[in-house]
Design an enzyme around this catalytic site. Sequence first.
Site: not given
Length: 261
Positions: A186-189, A192
């Site tokens: 969901g926020d695999a930048c 992270n």
Amino acid sequence: MTSHAWQTGRVEIAGPPMVPPPVPSAVKALASDDRIRAVWLNGLGGLTFEFTAPDATRRFAKWAPAGSGLDLDAERVRIEWAASFTAVPRVLAAGSDADGQWMLTAGLPGDTAVGASFQASPERRLLAVRGIARGLRMLHDTLPVDACPFSWSVTHRLAEARARGLTPPTTLDTPPAVDRLVVCHGDACAPNTLLAADGTVTGHVDLGSLGLADRWADIAVSAWSTEWNYGPGYESAFLEAYGIAPDTERLAYYRALWDAT
């Protein structure tokens, strides 16, 4: 060493605070006698603080100011679910007061993939990119779709965005067919993913949007973030390490969706 956070059509830069911010009273109470250091500021004003005990044990406190729109309780529930299957922070405590929400977690081994040691040379950056991609593939292969109670689908994301007063373009209402349904981060930048010195993934953090979606929803943004954090030229290495061929339609669609929501 930054990631992009998007808010109401503007690109906000998330990263280590340029100036040490005030420490909320609830965070001070959680730290007790540990050393406190602000390590991350996101585009909505949320802060992450690192606590270091005299024996070098680390804990992390996330803080979401009242009115920020951040929901740390939603993240707590997702972390506690994912913890049965993969390496994520262990929740130690959580709560809220009139000023905002907080969540305290135990530290994981490793360092953020955008830490100084992974920025030291092109070779180290490439090592990090491959580690991020392999870690994402591991996450997608490990988290059980049939047991996941959370959604990060296109329909869900567009509905949430419109409920917040955003106006995503109607072209996003017709997504590409689902390639493979997985539990997405969901926020695999890049920031992270946590990595050991040799590039092996040691865990994932910031799971507030974890949920079921096409794997390209994660892949498109994670590969994109390598450019934000390391510079151009790493996308092909990311996709190769993940083990997937480029898909220009899905890359473009899910980046536009990220932009809009």
